[in-house]
Design a protein around this motif. Structure first.
Motif, PDB file in Angstrom:
ATOM      1  N   UNK A  62      -5.867  15.726   6.384  1.00  0.00           N
ATOM      2  CA  UNK A  62      -6.499  14.621   5.688  1.00  0.00           C
ATOM      3  C   UNK A  62      -5.927  13.285   6.121  1.00  0.00           C
ATOM      4  N   UNK A  63      -6.642  12.224   5.812  1.00  0.00           N
ATOM      5  CA  UNK A  63      -6.209  10.865   6.156  1.00  0.00           C
ATOM      6  C   UNK A  63      -5.821  10.139   4.873  1.00  0.00           C
ATOM      7  N   UNK A  64      -4.608   9.599   4.845  1.00  0.00           N
ATOM      8  CA  UNK A  64      -4.078   8.922   3.667  1.00  0.00           C
ATOM      9  C   UNK A  64      -3.954   7.432   3.964  1.00  0.00           C
ATOM     10  N   UNK A  65      -4.413   6.610   3.027  1.00  0.00           N
ATOM     11  CA  UNK A  65      -4.236   5.167   3.118  1.00  0.00           C
ATOM     12  C   UNK A  65      -3.672   4.679   1.790  1.00  0.00           C
ATOM     13  N   UNK A  66      -2.915   3.570   1.840  1.00  0.00           N
ATOM     14  CA  UNK A  66      -2.369   3.036   0.600  1.00  0.00           C
ATOM     15  C   UNK A  66      -1.101   2.255   0.820  1.00  0.00           C
ATOM     16  N   UNK A  80      -2.142   5.853  -3.244  1.00  0.00           N
ATOM     17  CA  UNK A  80      -3.101   5.696  -2.160  1.00  0.00           C
ATOM     18  C   UNK A  80      -4.340   6.524  -2.375  1.00  0.00           C
ATOM     19  N   UNK A  81      -4.948   6.855  -1.263  1.00  0.00           N
ATOM     20  CA  UNK A  81      -6.183   7.626  -1.273  1.00  0.00           C
ATOM     21  C   UNK A  81      -6.151   8.582  -0.094  1.00  0.00           C
ATOM     22  N   UNK A  82      -6.661   9.783  -0.326  1.00  0.00           N
ATOM     23  CA  UNK A  82      -6.773  10.762   0.754  1.00  0.00           C
ATOM     24  C   UNK A  82      -8.245  11.077   0.982  1.00  0.00           C
ATOM     25  N   UNK A  83      -8.624  11.198   2.234  1.00  0.00           N
ATOM     26  CA  UNK A  83     -10.004  11.510   2.601  1.00  0.00           C
ATOM     27  C   UNK A  83     -10.003  12.637   3.627  1.00  0.00           C
ATOM     28  N   UNK A 104     -14.278  19.945   1.284  1.00  0.00           N
ATOM     29  CA  UNK A 104     -13.515  18.785   1.737  1.00  0.00           C
ATOM     30  C   UNK A 104     -13.302  17.867   0.548  1.00  0.00           C
ATOM     31  N   UNK A 105     -12.032  17.500   0.309  1.00  0.00           N
ATOM     32  CA  UNK A 105     -11.659  16.731  -0.871  1.00  0.00           C
ATOM     33  C   UNK A 105     -11.288  15.304  -0.498  1.00  0.00           C
ATOM     34  N   UNK A 106     -11.660  14.368  -1.368  1.00  0.00           N
ATOM     35  CA  UNK A 106     -11.315  12.962  -1.187  1.00  0.00           C
ATOM     36  C   UNK A 106     -11.090  12.331  -2.548  1.00  0.00           C
ATOM     37  N   UNK A 107     -10.140  11.358  -2.599  1.00  0.00           N
ATOM     38  CA  UNK A 107      -9.907  10.656  -3.851  1.00  0.00           C
ATOM     39  C   UNK A 107      -8.516  10.080  -3.935  1.00  0.00           C
ATOM     40  N   UNK A 108      -8.190   9.424  -5.063  1.00  0.00           N
ATOM     41  CA  UNK A 108      -6.864   8.830  -5.250  1.00  0.00           C
ATOM     42  C   UNK A 108      -5.770   9.897  -5.276  1.00  0.00           C
ATOM     43  N   UNK A 109      -4.577   9.515  -4.788  1.00  0.00           N
ATOM     44  CA  UNK A 109      -3.437  10.428  -4.780  1.00  0.00           C
ATOM     45  C   UNK A 109      -2.175   9.647  -5.087  1.00  0.00           C
ATOM     46  N   UNK A 110      -1.257  10.287  -5.819  1.00  0.00           N
ATOM     47  CA  UNK A 110       0.021   9.677  -6.172  1.00  0.00           C
ATOM     48  C   UNK A 110       1.132  10.671  -5.844  1.00  0.00           C
TER      49      UNK A 110
END
Length: 289
Positions: A62-66, A80-83, A104-110
């Motif tokens: 997955x790709x993480x941004x934040x 952040x967020x994972x997509x 396939x999961x996407x959404x906010x992550x802590x």
């Protein structure tokens, strides 16, 4: 890794502003493992720790941004967020059994915890929307999950999953107490879940729905290897070992060692029954009635 930018050092004080990039990072602590992480980020370094801005990382497919911070170089925290996270990859954090389902999961992550591996106190929270993937048994839905490494628990807030012929609503803490509601028009949707708890290939279920439906509302305790369920079961239009069933209602408890049904009310074309019954199991495999 590569660290670029400008820094200053004076009277035992220092700061650095720039960027960092790298590949093949890994972190192992107990049963929590993450490998082959690549990242790039703007960074600010001082005696207070490290600040990561415009963070971009690839992990578990997955790709993480934040943004993130490493306070006093000991405590890590990220929002952040994972997509694009394949749920099969994400499940490896919680079980060594392969998943039959794909999505396939996407959404906010802590993420938060001490970087000292001996602490074993990482916490991961995620609110994920799941969409079907191309190959395998596709699922979709929404999962609000929180993993606590120290307690080795996975908590679900109100979560909803849709399988090819079934829906599942769940909330609670796996290995402690989880409330579930399960509706299906094809009981074969249960077989991948049973496979997670068995050592061999699971036997086919003795009940088959014939243009019918089944509903279960109850609780699940125990972990993924040894789950136990208890609740109310309702079945309409099914077949049991060649006998047609119009309606079945019962209170059921099920574990790897057996199934016990009480308060049974069963009506069929050539079969009416009220009472109780049990089925002996060995690791979810039928061994006798």
């Amino acid at each position: 890794f590569v660290l670029a930018g400008r820094g200053h050092y004076r009277n035992h004080l220092y700061d650095h502003a720039g960027s960092i990039s790298g590949r093949h990072f890994a972190y192992h602590s107990g049963n929590f493992q993450i490998e082959n992480v690549s990242l790039q980020s703007d960074v600010q370094v001082s005696p207070k720790g490290v600040q990561f801005q415009k963070l971009m990382a690839n992990a578990a497919g997955g790709r993480i941004t934040g943004k993130a911070e490493l306070s006093r170089f000991t405590h890590f925290k990220m929002d952040g967020r994972i997509d694009g996270l394949a749920i099969r990859n994400g499940a490896r954090f919680f079980t060594d059994r392969p998943l039959a389902w794909v999505g396939v999961a996407s959404g906010p992550i802590q993420v938060e915890g001490q970087v000292d591996r001996a602490a074993k106190d990482f916490k991961i929270g995620a609110q994920l929307q799941i969409v079907p993937d191309a190959q395998g048994i596709a699922i979709k839905g929404f999962v609000d999950a929180a993993y606590n490494q120290r307690e080795d628990t996975l908590r679900l807030a109100s979560s909803h999953l849709e399988f090819p012929h079934s829906t599942l609503d769940a909330s609670g803490t796996l290995s402690q107490h989880m409330d579930i509601t399960f509706d299906t028009t094809d009981l074969s949707d249960l077989e991948p879940a049973i496979a997670l708890a068995t050592t061999g290939k699971p036997s086919s279920l003795p009940v088959v729905l014939r243009n019918g439906r089944a509903h279960f509302s109850g609780t699940v305790t125990g972990n993924l290897r040894h789950p136990e369920a208890a609740g109310a079961l309702r079945v309409h239009n099914a077949e049991l070992e060649g006998y047609s069933i119009d309606r079945l209602a019962a209170n059921v408890t099920a574990s790897e060692s057996g199934i016990i049904a009480s308060g049974i009310k069963l009506n069929g074309r050539s079969l009416d029954f009220e009472g109780s019954a049990s089925l002996a199991l060995s690791h979810w495999q039928a061994s006798g009635i």
